[in-house]
Scaffold this motif. Structure first.
Motif, short mmCIF file in Angstrom:
data_model
loop_
_atom_site.label_atom_id
_atom_site.label_comp_id
_atom_site.label_asym_id
_atom_site.label_seq_id
_atom_site.Cartn_x
_atom_site.Cartn_y
_atom_site.Cartn_z
N ILE A 86 0.84 -1.21 0.00
CA ILE A 86 0.00 0.00 0.00
C ILE A 86 0.87 1.24 0.00
O ILE A 86 0.62 2.19 -0.76
CB ILE A 86 -0.96 -0.02 1.21
N VAL A 90 0.86 4.06 -2.98
CA VAL A 90 0.56 5.47 -2.72
C VAL A 90 1.73 6.34 -3.17
O VAL A 90 1.55 7.39 -3.80
CB VAL A 90 0.23 5.70 -1.22
N LEU A 151 -5.12 0.51 -4.02
CA LEU A 151 -4.79 0.00 -2.70
C LEU A 151 -5.09 -1.49 -2.54
O LEU A 151 -4.61 -2.13 -1.63
CB LEU A 151 -5.54 0.80 -1.62
#
Length: 161
Positions: A86, A90, A151
């Motif tokens: 994740i 990001v 995600l």
């Protein structure tokens, strides 16, 4: 709503890029026919072909990224913990969004800084062909921003909707 907007934008970009590609093929065929029929091809043909292919490639940046048709090392994510995956996604989303936006801004400024210079073959302002850079990178930044980071660990980079 957001997914429909992204898909419509990418469909429009692909339509324009496909049109530029077809025009480029026609220009190249005209150059080949002219070379063999009258002994030489027009001076503007090579320059126009170059600008058309550059524009085509830059307009396809966003759809290629959206459909995961770019080069990416993704197999390493299979060996990492979910939280780290994740974090990486990001980070790459932020990097893609802001770096492509920055490149769009810088190339926009550069394109207009050379507006008084003319191309040799087409005799048009150099701003015209250079506008492919900010348009392509701005579309990439916009699509990346609208899509957001992926995600979900096993989702692909393509957007269906």
């Amino acid at each position: 709503m957001r997914i429909k907007l992204i898909n419509k934008l990418c469909q429009g970009l692909l339509l324009i890029a496909s049109s530029l590609f077809v025009i480029n093929v026609c220009v190249l065929l005209y150059g080949v026919v002219a070379r063999y029929m009258i002994g030489h091809s027009p001076i503007w043909m090579d320059e126009l072909s170059r600008y058309l292919i550059i524009g085509t490639v830059l307009l396809v940046l966003a759809p290629a990224w959206l459909q995961n048709k770019h080069m990416r090392v993704e197999f390493i994510e299979n060996f990492l913990p979910h939280q780290l995956v994740i974090l990486i996604r990001v980070y790459t989303w932020l990097l893609m969004t802001f770096l492509s936006g920055y490149v769009a801004w810088i190339s926009w400024q550069y394109a207009f800084s050379v507006s008084r210079f003319m191309t040799m073959g087409l005799d048009i302002s150099k701003t015209v062909p250079l506008m492919a850079l900010p348009v392509g990178f701005a579309c990439l930044s916009l699509v990346a921003f609208l899509k957001g980071p992926q995600l979900n660990r096993y989702s692909s980079n393509s957007t269906k909707g």
